[in-house]
Every structure is written in structure tokens, then in C-alpha cells.
Motif scaffolding. Sequence first.
Motif: not given
Lengths: 850, 850
Positions: A170, A233, A236, A805
Motif C-alpha cells: 500500500l 490506483s 490500491i 503511486p
Amino acid sequence: VNSQTVKEAAVEPGGEVVDVLLEGRMYGRYTQELGVYAKEEAARLRESGQRRSVSRTLDLLEYDKGRCAKCRICTVRCQKFLISRVGEDWIFLILLGLLMALVSWVMDFCIAICLQAQKWMYGGLDSNVFLQYLAWVTYPVVLITFSAGFTQILAPQAVGSGIPEMKTILRGVVLKEYLTFKTFVAKVIGLTCALGSGMPLGKEGPFVHIASLCAALLSKFMSLFGGIYENESRNIEMLAAACAVGVGCCFAAPIGGVLFSIEVTSTFFAVRNYWRGFFAATFSAFIFRVLAVWNRDEETITALFKTSFRLDFPFDLQELPAFAVIGIANGFGGALFVYLNRLIVQFMRKQKAINRFLMKKRLLYPALVTLLISTLTFPPGFGQFMAGKLTQKESLVTLLDNRTWAKQGIAEEFDYIGHSEAWKHPQVNVFVTLVLFIVMKFWMSALATTIPVPCGAFMPVFVIGAAFGRLVGESMAAWFPDGIHTDGTIYPIVPGGYAVVGAAALSGAVTHTVSTAVIVFELTGQISHILPVMIAVILANAVAQSLQPSLYDSIIRIKKLPYLPELGWGHHEKYNIRVEDIMVRDVRYITLNCSYRDLHNVLLTGHLKTLALVESTESMILLGSIERAQLQALLSLQLGRPRRLAYIRERAVEDKKRLSVVSNDSSENSSHRASQEVRFQVRGHSGQRCKKCFQPFKAHYFQSHRKKCLQNVTAEFCMSSKITEWEEKQLDEQVNFNNCKIDPAPFQLVERTSLHKTHTIFSLLGLDHAFVTSIGRLIGVVSLKELRKAIEGSVTVKGAKVRPPLASFRDSGTSSSENEATELHKLWDRHKSMPLPREHTPSESDEKSQ
Amino acid sequence: VNSQTVKEAAVEPGGEVVDVLLEGRMYGRYTQELGVYAKEEAARLRESGQRRSVSRTLDLLEYDKGRCAKCRICTVRCQKFLISRVGEDWIFLILLGLLMALVSWVMDFCIAICLQAQKWMYGGLDSNVFLQYLAWVTYPVVLITFSAGFTQILAPQAVGSGIPEMKTILRGVVLKEYLTFKTFVAKVIGLTCALGSGMPLGKEGPFVHIASLCAALLSKFMSLFGGIYENESRNIEMLAAACAVGVGCCFAAPIGGVLFSIEVTSTFFAVRNYWRGFFAATFSAFIFRVLAVWNRDEETITALFKTSFRLDFPFDLQELPAFAVIGIANGFGGALFVYLNRLIVQFMRKQKAINRFLMKKRLLYPALVTLLISTLTFPPGFGQFMAGKLTQKESLVTLLDNRTWAKQGIAEEFDYIGHSEAWKHPQVNVFVTLVLFIVMKFWMSALATTIPVPCGAFMPVFVIGAAFGRLVGESMAAWFPDGIHTDGTIYPIVPGGYAVVGAAALSGAVTHTVSTAVIVFELTGQISHILPVMIAVILANAVAQSLQPSLYDSIIRIKKLPYLPELGWGHHEKYNIRVEDIMVRDVRYITLNCSYRDLHNVLLTGHLKTLALVESTESMILLGSIERAQLQALLSLQLGRPRRLAYIRERAVEDKKRLSVVSNDSSENSSHRASQEVRFQVRGHSGQRCKKCFQPFKAHYFQSHRKKCLQNVTAEFCMSSKITEWEEKQLDEQVNFNNCKIDPAPFQLVERTSLHKTHTIFSLLGLDHAFVTSIGRLIGVVSLKELRKAIEGSVTVKGAKVRPPLASFRDSGTSSSENEATELHKLWDRHKSMPLPREHTPSESDEKSQ
């Protein structure tokens, strides 16, 4: 002439062999690339064909005058609608919740059967103590050994709790092997066996991992229907929700699950993900408990470890110091647990003799540990002094009981409680039993969690905490038999409340979370002790955080995962370290007017995923950064198939007369012939037989051996030498950055930025690296590695790629070109890991020519 | 010659007057600056003197051979230690919690007294209904009118809940007037009066604001002791914790408070702030409840609205559809409430006739609304059908009662409940009473929250939700008198549980939060209904979020606060808008080789807080950005006091003979004389009498009027003209950026970045603006304004400065120089708002010369 001879020929000049081989490997990439191109094109054709056929079906149906045409149109439309709807988040979350609830329930069911089987065996053999002991010990040893072996063989990534890995993932680090179907199977089966053995192991941590695996697999599965599942994204974000689901369906604690997952896995939390977690965790917990009702285990939906403390006067104000003592003591206990756990792991690693022996017999360590623990808990043996015959769940239920054990004179009331009997020993006081239980379980849990099976430490720690709380509670009850309250009514002390406080405090201290308080309320179904619990948890956290890292951070350090450690509180010396102290000054960069050869050299030497683009070597003005994959794409575009083909076609037409053409049909026109030649040459690219003719050499090698080369010349070889020359020419050209995606604003720091600020920026943005500039001039680069080193000393990490990210927010291109770049990137990675991986894949053209 | 005549003279040339005045205003800044410098220097001197005296005390003590010298040394050391410790976070948080608990408790106490007084008055006058009515109506009208008037006079910022403002402040927007002591006093007293009136108003929202005010004031107070309280990013973190404290000590709900504050105020939440919130909120809730115990209101620490539902079987699985219905209905209800609230505000604004009348008599609107509401709730009147005589708290207590009202046959049991009697009407069914209560309270609450007093809407909405839940629960109980459960035991339906679910669902729908579920558990002290509550809250949120913004977002829009709206779910058209569509192409920039005059012009025209620095007008390569304050500092350094003084001194020495010196003492040496002259000149700067001689004029004005000027020339005037000339020369010099802090990496976007990505970046980093570049060339700028316009249409915002929270991480300079720049910035702002604000402040030199 085969490739072997060419290699031998290349060896002759002596020192230049390595050079040539390196070059060969590098060009091998371009050769291989053609195969990838072909595959991609075929896939595209197939796909578009399918799509066409679907739309054709619809078109046909629309014009079909048949009887049920309308029905069929409707069906197809519904199908389309469903497929588009399936892309919605909430369907995904419901599916995830449902799946995880089922997994959790089935697993609980299997574990219960396993534990019952052990009891049954143990109970059936009560005539012979030795046979009883054998049964008591063999059963867990077999289960744990199977679990360890199964996990080891199928997916070693499934070992442990998985929360440290999820935390790392993460954070933006790609650990792909942790999210595969194999890992899922290994984790689920391994965990069931491990927990079925009755060892002091937990279910929570692995469930976070299992839920994430579920989400990842579900994402892959659902991307077959809709397009939005390809967004990284979003994946995630879904993983973050999955972590909440994991805790939620394990304890039927949706709120605590969401909070626990936030605290454990995130540094900065996007509040817009909040509802996802709540939605999925609630649904999951609901289904999990409904399954219990449907299975007639429960009458209605209630808490997992329901308590029934009195509501009107849960505790007296004067009891609060005792709760505070529990909090502080559990803080120290939590820190000790983390320390002990790490000590055991490090001890096993350092003792090389033991280590080597255990490495050979991988299953010996689990078996030995299990043997030790189950021997000590054997009920007729030492186990009688520590309630050894109770399973973890039974222990917890008895510890949270709302009756007082130590109260004098009400022994008859004490008798009728089923499991609580185990705590009572004819010779020994209940306090001794509790102390022994706490001490033994403490080191047993710390030891058991080092076994390489899928397991967590939350539940064992929770039980130990509850036992400690109970101990304090019973002591208080013995001290004040009529309660502390002085105003008329007698409110006796409730030791079960102390157990609740202790459980929350110790698990909070070990995991460094406050949300264990919420989990405790949801687990017990009572919130009456909220203030004592909160006070104890906060105190325990304060103590534990100042002494040790959390259990998960400790494992991250042991496993050397690429994680950015938190800056401790009050480490003020960190404020004095500047970026200039830790940055790497030897930056790989490319200039605006560099040649493809420079590009190639930089690509071979650098290791960062993006490269700095500066104006010139003199000015060093930073203009932006370019992804490595982009540069590889540029390079392969320059030397790639279309240009190569164009060149070969040109050459072929030009040198037509001089070449010996193996065409049978002489009636065809020259353009057709040329194209056939080209095909022949291309076959040479990908096939193995004629590989020699495309084996590239460095120009200076040709120059020094020109004579020999000219003597043994064949048409093919000459062709290849010409191509090599062409390649050299191409490499000397200046790079054209027009079609290249340049990030015009890579993250920059100035050299005087403090370590503290750098840390915040890195963790907020999930950066992998940042360039250090001085008035626009590039002077260095800081990556996660340097930052981590600066924070915690020198730790080297391998085998994990770090991806920022927010990277997807920076580039402006379309996704299709991105995929292409990624494809190239994969190719490059594969290439690096395997030197010259050339397989014989007979292509269509190959077969034709045979 | 006074300044009036100079102005008249300046008017003569006609068209150039404005120009001259503008120039005058601009130079006025430098003139004023001298005063500020003097003050600052004086403050510095004073401070260092104090510091010296403290250390001198210590030194003296160390050498003191007296009897209790050691004691005194020890005391001083302890004092030092305490002062340094006071800088710790946890002390701040404990103080904040303590303070807020006290405020909350005292306020509750006062409100209770107010409400009792009303009841007493109403009860005492039961002989005459008209007098009763007068008392019932006058009391709230007076209180509300006082509250509105008091707030209006002291601090109009205290009006409303304050959560929208806090949301904006935590987003990084500086709304300084919302965090002053005046606002604190106005909010506390205004809120006490407003709630004491018995109107359907809430305490929660204002308490979030009060806690933030407390934190801000406490920060200021504690910065007297330690240094770290000056850190601005720390202050924001403390404000976030304070929001949690506000909710926590209002409802004694620490966990729910933390979560509610996160959901309501944040977009991205730093998990490291989590413990602060928990710590402070727990402490605050603890003290709040302990005060109640000490005051003998409670026997021990319990929940605020403690319920006593049965624990063994809280609800049946088959009741879940009813809970889901409550959730969905309350979702619609919540959206309707927000819509109604906005409608009332907009209606009041649009009706110009009403509006103008109400504007004149600002207190008329509150009085009229209060009159209407209290008339309708008059117990002997319409109030008897809607339990009008109950206060909000009493209503809630009765609604959460665990007995069933509608059950047939148990009327005698129903009688003995104190307040529940109010719901029973001899003629009218309890269902009718509930429906009337819900409908009337619904519009009353929506109307009452528009009164300009400090008030929130959470509690009224909570009560309405509870009433709706109760209605459904009573209906279910009437429908299934023996419960739904079929297996032997009879478990009657608990309508109180439905009330809990309804309360959580409606308040969740209005505020768009899930954490109301947690607040409900903490308020009632029971968590048994967790799954129904969670399901209802999630459904209510799903419905409400798809229909309306949250109440707080709605107020933000009404008040036009500079807040970045959230992107709605599924607004896919937003993905197609690019930055190039919304950016401002006319960017203010400065070049590397610009003159001070260019700088000055850019500063006068631009509005952004930072300015782009480009290489040259031709290349437009973006090199970085400079803060406006930095540029002002550069400009004032060039034209500032030291250089001006040096110039004047030089001139004075040079032109000594030509000047008429008003020195009495001719025996002093020339250097002293020169310095005296200089002092005279400087006095001219700040004093009013000789202002004329420093009134600056543009050079061309002097050129065109040279003759006249030369005719009326005085020594002073000549001096001023020379200074103006000097200024002109200074302005034409090239800017030296060496001492200027340049942010080398201002956030850049490329023109094809989508709106969605831009939104994420802006909210994650708290940006104010970002430059748009194309391969390093500056082509535009996007600020929050453009972004907001693009998202929600064209809304203009005034009167708030936006500051990026991460800005402090970007610059590398020391804090002292920053403070200076801020000081200059303030000066500039003050200057802009007041044209030529020259007061006669007789300085020391002024007095001497008289």
C-alpha cells in the motif's frame, strides 16, 4: 555455419569477447522484440475480430425478422448493461465481502472440527496417559508440519501474517508474488491447518492478507468484464478496503476493522476510501454472522465473544487507577513481546550450526516448536496448572466471564460454569494458574509466531492481555469483596471488565494501534467500559511506542522490505540532517542533444526508473525526467523493426542482382520478389537457424578483421555486416525527444531541505526518488534507499521494484502508449534476468520457408 | 506650506493626478515601514534585555553564598525545565482537553438552568393560559435576540456551526478572524443563550469551532513559553485534534468524535495525527463525565443517553428489512433537510423587500422565527400533539426508552414513566403524536438553523431521526405484538433500538458521515445494534450523497468559502476537461534580468501569492517561483531605509554649505551636524508636519514643471526631488536575486493533465495554484479559483487568502527571515486596504524638535 562457429570466431580477437557478448545480449532484445510484436498484433487482430462478431450479432439480430428477435435483442442489451454495471465499485465490494465472509466462516468451521477431533481423540484415550500424550502431541505436530510443508512448496510468500507486506504494497511498492492465486490457496489451507492444531496462533493478520489476495484476484477476474479494473490506483484503493474487510469478517468488527487497517497500513489516508472500507467490512461482517445464525450456532446476530456485564454501574471511578496500571504494564508487556519475537528470529539466524541443520530439514523447526508447546500444555501434565485443555477461543470466553472466580464462599456457583472449571485446580490458587498461564503463553506465542506457517499474533496477544486483566481484576475483587463504591448500594467488582481492558491494551501495545479498543467493543458487544479501555490503550501505546517498534514494523525490518520507516517522536537530531548529506551526487542524466549511443550507455548503467533530462552537461539545468521505459522505446524505435525492414527492403531492391535469390517462381514482378526477400530476412531475425547472419558485432571489430571477413564472405554475412553498420550509424544520430513523454516537473528538493521534510514529502506523495537542484541545476538525487539508510542505518534491500503511486497523475499520454512502454519494460527486465533467452518458436514464415 | 497645498499643486497638471497619487501611495509604504522597523527593533531590544536579566538572575544566584541559594537555584532550574516541557504535545493536548471539558460542562450547566427557569416560569403561571403563553414565548425570544445581537456586535464570525469554516481552514485557507478571542467569547455566550432558549438547535458543530478556537488561543498562549508553537503546520495538526476534542467532549464520545472530525474536515488524513485526536478527546470526555460524577448528577462514569436494551437477543434477523427501510427513508429525509435549509436561506436572500427590511432590523428575523416556533410548541396549544413541553434532551431520552409505548393493555406500566407521558395524548394516538413531532420538528429545525446565532444542526436532526426510528419501531411492535422470532421464546420488539438506528441514519445522511454510528454507540453505551445501525447508516449515506451535498458543503457553497469541492462519483465528463481548457494564459512573471521597475509593476498588477521566474520573455523557460513577499523585500531593500539614510547622509555632507541649518549649537563638529540633519530628514519620513518634503513625485512630472518647481524651491523640496531622482535611478537597476529564496520546483502541470488528476493533486498537496508548462516553457497558470469554477460553475470568492500547507516544506531559509517577509507582507496588505493611512504619532525625535 551455425551460431556456435560465429561465437568461436568472435573469441579469436581475445580481449574483446566480453564486449561483443554484451553487445550481442543487448541487440538480442531487439531481435526478441519482433516476436512480441507479432504476438501483440495477432492478439489485436483476434480481439477486434471478436468485437466485430459481437456487434455483428447485434446488427444481425436487429434486422432479424424472426419471432423472438426482440427477446434476444433485449437479452443481449441486458447482458451489455450488466457487464457495464459490473464495473461499479459497490458490486466489487459486495462480492469481496461475500467471498471473504464465506472463506472466514468455512475456515472457522474447519478449525472447529479440527479442534474437536483433537479433543475427541484425547478424550477417547483416557485409559492410558501415554497414549493420550501421544495423541495430544502428534496431532498438532502433524498439522503444523503439513501446513509448513504445504506453504513452503506452493507459495513461501504465504508465511507469516502478511500485514507487513500489505503495508509495503500500500506504500506503493510492487510485490507481485504476494498477490497470486497460489499464495491465496497456500494461505487459506495453511492457516486452517495451523489454527486447527491448537497452537497459540492468530487469524487476524493472515486474514488481512487473504482479503487483499481476494481483492486482487477479483480485480483480475472482473477486468474481463469492464475496463476500469485496469486502473492501478483504483486497485490500491480496493486493497485498502480489502484490508478492512479482512479484519471485519474475522472478528465481525466492521468499524474496528476499518480503523485497524487504516492505522496498520497507511501513513496518509484518503478519506474518500473510508466508505468503501465501511461498506465492504459491514457487509462482510453481516454475512459472516448471518451464516452462524443459519447454521443454528446462534439465535440471532450478536457479538463473537458476547459479554453480559451489568449496565447500570459498570465500574467505579476509584477503579480507574487499576485500569491505568493495566495499561502501563501491558505497554511494557507489548514492547517485551515484540522484542522477544525479534530476539528468537535473530537467534535462529545467528546460530549457524542450528541454522544449517534446520535449513536442510525445513520442517524440523516447526515440528520441534510444536512438540515443545504441546508437551507443556498437555492437560494431565503441566497443562493442568495453566488451563491447558482450553482452546484459545474457550480461554477467551472464560476470561471475559462476568462472574468472579476468587470470591470466597460461592464455590458452588463457580462449579456449574462449563469451561471455567479448567482454571480451578484443587491444589493451586486461581491466581497461580493465571500467572502461569500468562507467563507460559507469553513466550509460547512469541515462539509460535516465528514458525514458518501462515499465522498472526493478534489473537494470542489478545488472550494474554485478557488473562492479565483478569488477574488484576480478580486481585481487586479479592481486595475489595464488596466493591469500592461507598454510597449504600453494593456494586461488586467485575473482573471480566478488567479482562476486556487488558486485552485491548496488550494488543494495542503490540500493534501500536488505538483501534483495538473499538475491536474489543465489537467483539464483546458491550461498550460500557469505554473510558477505562481508552485510557488503558492510550497509556499502553505511549509506553510501547517509546520502547519498541510495532510488531509489523519489526517484521518489516527483519524481512528487510523496502519500506520507509516512520520518524520516531522526539528524534530531533533528524532535523539537522540535510538532503545534501545523504544525496547521491553521481546522477545519471541525459542531455537534450545527446546521441542514441549516449542513451544506450546511460540505460545500461543507471538503476533508477526515471532519468533526469538536463539542458547540457555544462549548464546542468534540469528540464524534466523521462521514464526508463520511454527511453527504451525511443531506442527501439530508432533501431526497431519498421526502420530495419525499410532499410533491408531498400538494400534488397538495390542489390538484387548481386544476391543469389532462392525464388522458384520467376514470373512474379520485382516488388513481390523484394518483399519475399524481406520476409526471408525477417525470418532470420526470429528463427534460430539463420541467427548467425544477424549476430551483430561492434564496428571496430569489423574494422580490425575486415580482411578475414571479406575472405569468408557470404551474401548473408555481408548483409548482416551492413545492418550492423546501419545500426552504428543510427546510434550516432541525435535523439529526437518529440514523441517522448517528458515529465516536466519531477519532484525536486533543494540541498538544504531537512531529512524530516524529505520524509514527509516522500511518504505523502509516495515518491521513489527526488532530484536535488540548486537554482535549477541538477546536483544530486535522493532515493528511498538513501532516505531509509539515513533514518535507520545502512540496510540493503533487493528484489522489489518501487513505483510512485502518483506517477499515473503526472504523465499526460494515453493509456495505450503507456501499455506499450510497460510491455517494453517487461521485456527489458526479463532480458536482464536471463542472459540470451532465445527459444525456438517456429513462426508462420519459418514454416512456409521450410 | 502644508501637504494640502502640495496636493493642490499636484492636481494642476490634470490627467496625471491619479498617477501621482498612486505613486504616492506606493512610496507611502516605505515611509510607513520605518515606523514598523523602529517598533520591531524596540521589541527586540526589550526581549533581549529580559532574557539577559533572567540569565543574570541565574548567574547571580550561582554565585550567591546565601543560605537558601541552592534551593533557589533548584527552583529556577525546575522553572526552566517546566518551561521546556510545556512545549511537549501531550501537555498541550491535556490542557486543551481539560479546558474544553470544563467549557462543555459549564455550558451544559447553564443551559440546564436556563431551561429549568423557563419551565419554572411556565409552571408557576398555570392559572392563566395567556400569561403562560407570554412567558413561554417571551423567554426564548429574549434569549435568541440577545444571542443574535451579542454575536453580531462582538464577532459575526461566531454565527453558525463553524464546521464549514474549520473544513476550509484545515484545507489550508487562512481565515484568521475565525480564530480570535472575541469569536471565542461570542461563540460560547451566544451558544449558551441560544441553546438555553429551547429552540431546536445543536451543540456539536459550534463545539468543533470552540475547541479549535481554544486550541488556537492556547497555542498563542503557550508560544510565550516555548518555541515550537510557532510552527504553522503543527498548528494545523493541533486544530485537527481540537475538532476531535470538540465532538468528544460534547457527546462524551471520544472514538466517534475523532472519526466524525476526520470525515467532516479532512480530505487526506495523516494517520500520525490519529493518536493526538484520541488522546485529547478521551481525556476531554473523561473529565467531562467525571465532572458530572463529582456534581452528583451520576453515580459513576456512564454514557450520556444510557439505554438498557436486553443483551441476549437485541433484534431478530427478520427485522433487518425494517432497519434497511429506516436507512433508505432517512437518506431521503437527510437530503430533503439539506435542501430545505438551503432553500430557506436562498429565499430570504432573494426576497429583496423582506431582505432590506430585515437587514435594517437585524434582530427581527431571529425574534420572528423564535416566536413562530415557540408558539407552535406551546404545550397547552398545538404543542400537546407533538410533546412540545419536552426539551430536546428529554425528547431523546424518552425516544430511546426500552419500553414499548403502543403495546395494548399495559397502560398502567406506561403511566409511571416521567417524561414519556408527554407523548401520550388522551384523544390522539401515539403514532399521530410521533408523525406530528417529526413533521413539525423537521421544518422547525431547518428554519431554526438559519437564525444568525451560534448553533448546529446535528442534535435536532439526531432527535428527528430517533423519532422516525421510534415510529417504525412502534409500528413493528404493534404489527408483531409477540415479536417475530418463532422458536419458542418470545422476544418482543424493542422500539428503542429502532430509534437508535433512525438517529444514526438521519444524522449520517445530513452530514454525509458513517461515524455517526460510532457516536450513537458511545452516546447510548450499547453496541448491541451495531449491524442494523451500520446497514442503515450506509444506506442513508448512499441515498443522501447521490441527491444533495452534505449540510456543511451546502453551507460552504452558500457562504462562498474558498473550498475545493469534491468531485462527485461517476461524473465522467470531468475526465474530459483538460488543464488547457481552464488555465489562465495571461501569467504574471518576472525574468532573470528584469529591473526593479518591472518588479514593481508586476507586484502592482498580479494577484497570486507567488510569481513565476522565467529565463527570458523570449524563451519563457520556467526557472522557479518567488513569493510575493520575497519580491517586496527585495524592492524595499533596494529603496529601503539603510540605503536611503546612507544616500541622505552622503548628500547632507556634500551639500552642507548650501543648506540652512537650524542647529543652535555651533560648537559641535560637522559629523554630528550631519547626523542631526539626517535625523531631521528621517523624522520627516514618519512625522506629519514635514511630510510634504518627502512627498514623492514621478520624474516626468518634475521635468514638465521644472520651472515652477525651481521658482518655489526650498531646500527641503529640492532634497525631496533629489531623493525621488535617486529612487528612479534605483528602480532602473537590474534585480539581484542572490538573497532571494527561489522555490526551484513550483508545482507544474502539463496542458493535457485532466481535471480529475488536477483535483487530486491540488487536494493532496493543498496547492493554491500550479503553473502549466510545455517542455519547460511557461504557458499558463491554474489556481484554486479556476479549478473550482470548472468543477461547479462560476463562483466568485473574496476576502480570504489561500496558503498551501506544504509551502513550509519547500523553502530552505531560516524562520527569522520568513517572519520579516511576513511582516512586510502584512504591511503591504494593510496599505492596500487603507489609502494613505497616515496617523500623527509623535515620535521621540518629533518631540525633541518641538
